[in-house]
Design a protein around this motif. Sequence first.
Motif, PDB file in Angstrom:
ATOM      1  N   ARG A  26       0.839  -1.186   0.000  1.00  9.30           N
ATOM      2  CA  ARG A  26       0.000   0.000   0.000  1.00  9.30           C
ATOM      3  C   ARG A  26       0.887   1.253   0.000  1.00  9.30           C
ATOM      4  O   ARG A  26       1.841   1.353   0.750  1.00  9.30           O
ATOM      5  N   GLY A  27       0.536   2.199  -0.885  1.00 11.55           N
ATOM      6  CA  GLY A  27       1.306   3.439  -0.970  1.00 11.55           C
ATOM      7  C   GLY A  27       2.452   3.385  -1.968  1.00 11.55           C
ATOM      8  O   GLY A  27       3.063   4.400  -2.272  1.00 11.55           O
ATOM      9  N   LEU A  28       2.716   2.210  -2.477  1.00 11.47           N
ATOM     10  CA  LEU A  28       3.807   2.050  -3.441  1.00 11.47           C
ATOM     11  C   LEU A  28       3.312   2.385  -4.850  1.00 11.47           C
ATOM     12  O   LEU A  28       2.211   2.015  -5.221  1.00 11.47           O
ATOM     13  N   ARG A  29       4.147   3.076  -5.629  1.00 14.80           N
ATOM     14  CA  ARG A  29       3.724   3.454  -6.972  1.00 14.80           C
ATOM     15  C   ARG A  29       4.613   2.791  -8.021  1.00 14.80           C
ATOM     16  O   ARG A  29       5.840   2.873  -7.959  1.00 14.80           O
ATOM     17  N   VAL A  30       3.960   2.131  -8.984  1.00 18.99           N
ATOM     18  CA  VAL A  30       4.664   1.386 -10.029  1.00 18.99           C
ATOM     19  C   VAL A  30       4.375   2.032 -11.379  1.00 18.99           C
ATOM     20  O   VAL A  30       3.212   2.252 -11.724  1.00 18.99           O
TER      21      VAL A  30
ATOM     22  N   LEU B 251       1.899  -7.019  -8.369  1.00 19.12           N
ATOM     23  CA  LEU B 251       2.226  -5.881  -7.494  1.00 19.12           C
ATOM     24  C   LEU B 251       0.949  -5.108  -7.143  1.00 19.12           C
ATOM     25  O   LEU B 251       0.768  -4.673  -6.003  1.00 19.12           O
ATOM     26  N   HIS B 252       0.064  -4.965  -8.114  1.00 24.37           N
ATOM     27  CA  HIS B 252      -1.237  -4.346  -7.836  1.00 24.37           C
ATOM     28  C   HIS B 252      -1.993  -5.142  -6.784  1.00 24.37           C
ATOM     29  O   HIS B 252      -2.552  -4.585  -5.839  1.00 24.37           O
ATOM     30  N   ASP B 253      -2.023  -6.456  -6.941  1.00 24.17           N
ATOM     31  CA  ASP B 253      -2.769  -7.288  -6.001  1.00 24.17           C
ATOM     32  C   ASP B 253      -2.177  -7.217  -4.593  1.00 24.17           C
ATOM     33  O   ASP B 253      -2.879  -7.460  -3.618  1.00 24.17           O
ATOM     34  N   LEU B 254      -0.899  -6.909  -4.499  1.00 26.73           N
ATOM     35  CA  LEU B 254      -0.275  -6.756  -3.191  1.00 26.73           C
ATOM     36  C   LEU B 254      -0.431  -5.334  -2.658  1.00 26.73           C
ATOM     37  O   LEU B 254       0.126  -5.000  -1.615  1.00 26.73           O
ATOM     38  N   GLY B 255      -1.142  -4.476  -3.383  1.00 26.99           N
ATOM     39  CA  GLY B 255      -1.494  -3.169  -2.838  1.00 26.99           C
ATOM     40  C   GLY B 255      -0.910  -1.960  -3.553  1.00 26.99           C
ATOM     41  O   GLY B 255      -1.235  -0.833  -3.219  1.00 26.99           O
ATOM     42  N   ALA B 256      -0.049  -2.192  -4.533  1.00 26.67           N
ATOM     43  CA  ALA B 256       0.593  -1.054  -5.202  1.00 26.67           C
ATOM     44  C   ALA B 256      -0.366  -0.372  -6.178  1.00 26.67           C
ATOM     45  O   ALA B 256      -1.301  -0.987  -6.690  1.00 26.67           O
TER      46      ALA B 256
END
Lengths: 427, 375
Positions: A11-15, A31-36
Amino acid sequence: MDWRRDRLPLRGLRVIDWSVYWAGPYLSLMLHDLGAEVIKIESPSSWDPMRTVIDVNRGVRGTARPMTPQERSNVNQHFNEWNRGKRSLAVELREPRGRHILLDLVANADVFIENHRPHVKDKLHIAWGDLRPLRPSLVYVSLSGYGQTLPDRNAMALGSPVEVASGLFSLNGYLNEPTPAKTGFSYGDPVGALTALSATLLAIREARRTGEGRYLDVALRDALAFGIGAAFIDWSMNQRERPRRGNRHEVYAPQGVYRALGEDEWVAISVRDDADWRAFGEALGSPAWHSGAAFATAEGRRSGHDEIDAQIEAWTSTRCARDIEIALQEAGVPAAAVLNYRQLRRDPQLNARGMFQEIPHPAFGLEVRSASLFERGNFPQPIDRHAPMFGQHNDDVLAGLPGMDDASIAALRRDGIIGEEILATGD
Amino acid sequence: MSLDLRVVEISLSAAGAFAGRFFADAGADVMLVEPPAGHALRHEGPFRDDRFDIETSAAHLHMNAGKRSLVADIAADASDIARLIATSDVLVTDARASVLDPLGLSWPALSAANPALLMTRVSPFGDTGPYRAYDATNIISMALGGQLKITGDSGRAPLCNFGAQAQYQAGIAAFAGTLANLLLRDATGEGEYLDLSVQDVVANNLEGRSLTFNLGVMAERAGLNVSAVYGVYPCADGWVFISAFAPALWEQLKIAARIPELDDQRFSTQAGRLDNNDELEAIIMSWTLSSTSDELRVLAQQGYPLTVSETPERLLASEQWRSRGVARTVAHPHAGDIALLAPAWVGGDAAPVRPAPLLGEHTAAILGPLSRAVR
């Protein structure tokens, strides 16, 4: 993991995801599914070919009219599967103003992903050396077939060819046959994506601790080879090639894929040890061929494997694969119907774990999507967003950038720097 | 990217073993709990000189490299292992809950003793759902995950790919999922439990499933050759994959092959190449059969649309792998000098991993401090 969205690990991470086809988009999906938060970068003149290249949906449903490339670009079911949940920015990276937008995004990003041919990022000046000064903590992930290094860096790197170059193809095949076999799909891509996910998470943790990012050069071939690393050790110990093994196993005997009742129906059975063998015999009603001393040991079963296979298939071929699976599993013997994709969709176990969810897509209608792999246990996470339409989030994404207002966004659109339609001609 | 973690691994198959191997390569202290007869992979082979020896099974040497080994008969008494887990960061296992829970190694019990524990279970079908009591080997996971049905020749039995591929995929996912939970723990200090299913991972990695679910298009077993311009050909000393399915790639293939027959008008369009598929195939094969792998590899490296089938022998000797540090030569007391591959993310700058441990090599070193602490 308690999969409430506000507690997801990334959460809070930007890809920033400038990748195409499967391996890169699958990585950013996880990565989206893990909150990014994932922003997918395409260009009106150069979109993710997955939107249009594998065209199985030619007609507009309910009409005889073929779809235009623009219409196809938003309904491709490959694309929509691997790009769920992301936001789409369509910007011309070849234009200085477009490239500048990418640099502004990178300045506030944590991860950058690309899987173009190795020279493309250099040509557009968005290689690791170009982006790192803007964001020292950036993790830059390059996925490629063979790595960024010569002599192999320019070799063709689709999923199937990479498998041929990995050693897997040379070892794979039907029992004792001289011809190798391919896996049935672009297997290098998901293995490469999972491998790159591991590397990316390690690098994110390092960046959080040290402030220093890292360049990750992940080769699909190397990821495939690692999965069969035992064969490389075997070669270094023994220097001999071995006959192909087909569906058999070094220890478990018998093991095979047997014909079941129905067109192209099969059941896989794996007898691990003597206890399994006895339970197997009881489940079959203790036939005479099974009870002899010759097959009481694994050694004996390996010697008589052909004969055992014939007896097993005589039994399985008049029964439903699922019935065999249930009878043998209840006896404690590993067995399974060999599922096709339609059967997979109805599989009670995958459904009980919440794999499949239906969500609406504005251009396609209701779509079956697969939920996050990492929370199928106790907390199935609802799928919140469909794959983005091309350029769907241009305004949202740009509005967050420095010095950007409605007028400047309108100017970018007017000048063709951003767009909401692919610039395809022909069909 | 070194992980300063203590990891306990209780694995019955390649799924847990691969996950543990990744931790070892990332720098963690991985303590492999083995039964007195040795880990299952020690019995699998192939063995040095084809002589059974639990220390030279290639499957074990690969997947258990870099770990420490302790022997414990947990079915009889798991209390030492429970104490070990209480002082560790991670427990990774592929054993079903129904196997470990009765031994006192359940998530509630372990987490009560060690609230910061990260536990990852990558079992055949996960903790929930109607198959949770099912058992599986690799081929069973391939069958129920959908990857078995699409592999092999049309009209023949589906073919299970070489190696423990279902368990390999699951092992990487288990490592990645645990790393994600580690990031959570870094922030909260609290432990996490991850319930992964090998079947889920295999089904999740299927390429075309969405076409079936949403368009009704079925994937079929296609064997080696889709068409003359997309498939595998024999060459003088091996195999080569030709992938000239698009017009631009076809032009590239003609340049690479330099045989005038390919300039024939019949082959000048996509439709023409399909209509004259068999003749085209014969022409391409005459070219590939007269070419060696070394000759074809030079063309592949220039970007032409072909790929040479490589063997372990060739890859270990390849310039590409030497420059990337993919394989290292590691000395093992029983197996001798062996070629040990590194995970694809390691790269040339990582410390070489230690060879696989001898059975029980570190039992005293690992359990000694624990028993002293108890006294």
